[in-house]
Write an enzyme that holds these catalytic residues in place. Structure first.
Site, mmCIF file in Angstrom:
data_model
loop_
_atom_site.group_PDB
_atom_site.id
_atom_site.type_symbol
_atom_site.label_atom_id
_atom_site.label_comp_id
_atom_site.label_asym_id
_atom_site.label_seq_id
_atom_site.Cartn_x
_atom_site.Cartn_y
_atom_site.Cartn_z
ATOM 1 N N GLU A 110 -8.099 3.440 13.550
ATOM 2 C CA GLU A 110 -7.536 2.284 13.812
ATOM 3 C C GLU A 110 -8.164 1.625 15.322
ATOM 4 O OE1 GLU A 110 -6.014 0.651 12.431
ATOM 5 O OE2 GLU A 110 -5.402 1.591 9.754
ATOM 6 N N ASP B 240 -12.204 2.890 1.670
ATOM 7 C CA ASP B 240 -13.017 1.524 1.039
ATOM 8 C C ASP B 240 -14.393 1.506 2.725
ATOM 9 O OD1 ASP B 240 -10.777 1.504 3.374
ATOM 10 O OD2 ASP B 240 -10.273 -0.626 2.881
ATOM 11 N N GLU C 70 0.690 -4.690 -2.836
ATOM 12 C CA GLU C 70 -0.304 -3.465 -2.296
ATOM 13 C C GLU C 70 -0.710 -2.721 -3.543
ATOM 14 O OE1 GLU C 70 -0.726 -3.318 0.684
ATOM 15 O OE2 GLU C 70 -1.743 -1.170 1.014
ATOM 16 N N GLU D 287 -8.391 -9.403 2.547
ATOM 17 C CA GLU D 287 -9.921 -8.982 1.464
ATOM 18 C C GLU D 287 -10.169 -9.934 0.981
ATOM 19 O OE1 GLU D 287 -7.906 -6.570 2.929
ATOM 20 O OE2 GLU D 287 -8.155 -5.392 3.171
ATOM 21 N N THR E 164 -15.307 -4.571 9.730
ATOM 22 C CA THR E 164 -14.663 -4.098 8.736
ATOM 23 C C THR E 164 -13.188 -4.765 9.118
ATOM 24 O OG1 THR E 164 -13.027 -2.196 6.956
ATOM 25 C CG2 THR E 164 -13.442 -1.973 9.533
#
Ligand code: DMJ
Length: 551
Positions: free
Chosen positions: A124, A264, A357, A378, A461
């Site tokens: 993160e 991902d 989610e 996304e 990302t």
């Protein structure tokens, strides 16, 4: 009554007609307004803390909470790193708000310090803080962008380097795969957990690689690449990876995996590292990984999870992070597949007005506990990429729907609140920083991409822009070697999932297709293949002829 109101709001949000070209300017302004509603409220009620609590008009120092589900080892002294400001800089630049960009850069240069006693998640911290700082550094440094009226002295790069150095001790493990957690002041705690996720340790190379290239310190890139290679060596015979692993033993702790949560961005960074740094290694890994995904996880246009050892389906579920996948498919030229999957995902969005989610595909219902929508980007991201590739105005309509839904369901006077439960649309007191770095940015770029003119970019990302710099591209292997590799392939080339890759047709006067990378010289002359880009209509890398022309 509540349900009726929700129903009416949903109909209103989803029934907008396809926007015409002229409407794009107005829609762009609507997104700018959304972004500023989020940003201004953050600056008013939360800055310099990490994120805004838009319902209580307060803040949360959430950097230490990201990924920390049990809220373990929270600091008593940490008071934020202006996370949302760092995440907003590249979006401010895209929206051409140079005064606010400059103000933010100068504040960070003066005040931000990473010498703080706080335990953070390496992934993160890497994608949000390090990526945000590096991207803003690129933007500030580029005088053509005119973002810094009084010059710029690499202050953000210095901050990024300091942060990068503080993350390095995490890589000191028997496998080279980094710990998931590190304290920015004191390093890795002696009793730190040795478990990490595939996305957590397999998607560091873009930011770390850029930091190495910018600072001249190869350590960052070397360590991130070593971890990635180790991770890839742990794949099964089917070329599948699991979701969780132990960094000391190098053994999988969760064999079930898919394309969504926990893995991902691993796929994403193989492609993006190939685009940014060149070299065949990333591309080779990606091709094998992509083929395996298509073979074992795909069901029609949906993707389920499967056991990496057997390829047998485990969970038939959609997780909202999966929605990045069509955007990735655009990057590799698999436009038809991207379009088909995007349409399926959009149907799910339309069913609720936003994404849950987790949605159980076999039971046809929302997961009992993961019913939230934290303003994730996304779907907007994939919609942006598909519009870039096709210029089909239908995607503008999709962008408008996404925007309307977010405004209807989550806009509150103090910003944008996450949705806690898509069945009741009850809100949660949290505005995530990726709403500013990604969701708003992709929606804005859908309606106005002029900021991207004249240069190729890779989006991290977290939605931060990294310019594609030719001098960073590795030299290709000698031709003879790549021939040998080609002939020694196990699988015939036409079984590749990439065989169907098609480039968008270039319509009259439209911009270049998504896969096009121009030759380095306008006259198409070359000394080696590295001078030649990627062909706009075939998506194939152009080669250099004996006569010295890109062909
Ligand atoms: C972002 O922080 C990044 O996109 C990350 O890779 C996973 N998803 C969140 C937003 O949904």
């Amino acid at each position: 009554m509540m349900l009726l109101l929700l129903g009416l709001a949903l109909v209103e949000a989803l029934s907008a007609p396809i926007p015409r070209f002229e409407e794009r300017a107005a829609l762009k302004e609507d997104v700018r307004n959304m972004f500023h509603h989020a940003y201004d409220n953050y600056m008013k009620y939360a800055f310099p803390h990490d994120e805004l609590k838009p319902l209580s008009l307060s803040y949360t120092d959430s950097l230490e909470e990201l990924g920390n589900l049990k809220l373990e080892r929270l600091s008593e002294t940490y008071s934020g790193s202006a996370l949302t400001l760092v995440e907003s800089l590249s979006s401010l630049a895209v929206m051409k708000n140079s005064s606010e960009f400059e103000k933010g850069v100068l504040w960070l240069a003066e005040n931000l310090s990473f010498d703080v006693d706080v335990r953070v998640n390496v992934f993160e911290c890497n994608i949000r803080l390090l990526g945000g700082l590096i991207s803003a550094h690129f933007l500030a440094k580029d005088s053509r962008k005119q973002l810094m009226s009084n010059g710029y002295n690499d202050q953000l790069l210095m901050l990024a380097e300091d942060l990068g150095l503080r993350l390095l001790p995490a890589f000191d493990t028997p496998t080279g795969i980094p710990y998931a957690w590190i304290n920015l002041k004191t390093g890795v705690h002696p009793n730190e957990t040795t478990e990490t996720s595939t996305s957590g340790c397999g998607s560091l190379v873009l930011e770390m690689g850029a930091l190495s290239r910018l600072t001249g310190n190869p350590q960052f890139e070397n360590l991130a690449l070593r971890a990635l290679r180790k991770l890839w060596s742990m794949r099964s015979e089917l070329n599948l990876l699991g979701t969780n692993l132990d960094i000391n033993t190098g053994r999988w702790t969760e064999y079930s995996s898919g394309i969504g949560a926990g893995i991902d961005s691993f796929y994403e960074y193989l492609v993006k590292a190939y685009i940014l740094f060149g070299g065949e290694e990333y591309w080779d890994m990606f091709q094998d990984a992509y083929r395996a995904v298509q073979q074992h996880y795909r069901y029609g246009s949906w993707y389920h999870d499967a056991d990496m050892r057997t390829g047998k389906a485990t969970y038939w579920q959609f997780t909202s992070l999966q929605a990045f996948w069509p955007g990735l498919q655009v990057l590799i030229g698999d436009i038809a597949a991207a379009n088909a999957t995007h349409r399926e995902f959009l149907r799910l969005w339309e069913m609720f007005g936003i994404f849950p989610e987790r949605y159980l595909l076999d039971a046809g219902k929302v997961h009992p506990t993961e019913r939230y929508y934290p303003l994730r980007p996304e779907l907007a991201e994939s919609t942006f990429f598909l519009y870039q590739a096709t210029k089909d105005p239908w995607y503008l309509d999709v962008g408008k729907k996404i925007m309307n839904s977010i405004n209807v369901f989550s806009r509150v006077p103090g910003g944008f609140a996450s949705v806690r439960d898509v069945m009741t649309m009850k809100l949660e007191d949290h505005q995530h920083s990726f709403f500013l770095s990604e969701t708003c940015k992709y929606l804005y770029l859908l309606f106005d991409d002029s900021f991207l003119d004249g240069e190729n970019h890779v989006f991290s990302t977290e939605g931060h822009l990294f310019p594609v710099n030719q001098s960073w591209q590795q030299q290709p292997r000698p031709k003879i070697l790549s021939r040998l590799r080609l002939f020694s392939r196990q699988k015939p080339i036409d079984t590749s999932a990439l065989a169907s890759k098609t480039c968008p047709r270039l319509s009259r006067g439209s911009v270049e297709s998504a896969c096009h990378i121009p030759d380095t010289r306008a006259d198409h002359r070359c000394v080696s293949r590295s001078d030649c880009g990627v062909d706009a209509t075939t998506c194939a890398k152009r080669s250099c002829s004996f006569a010295g022309y890109c062909s």
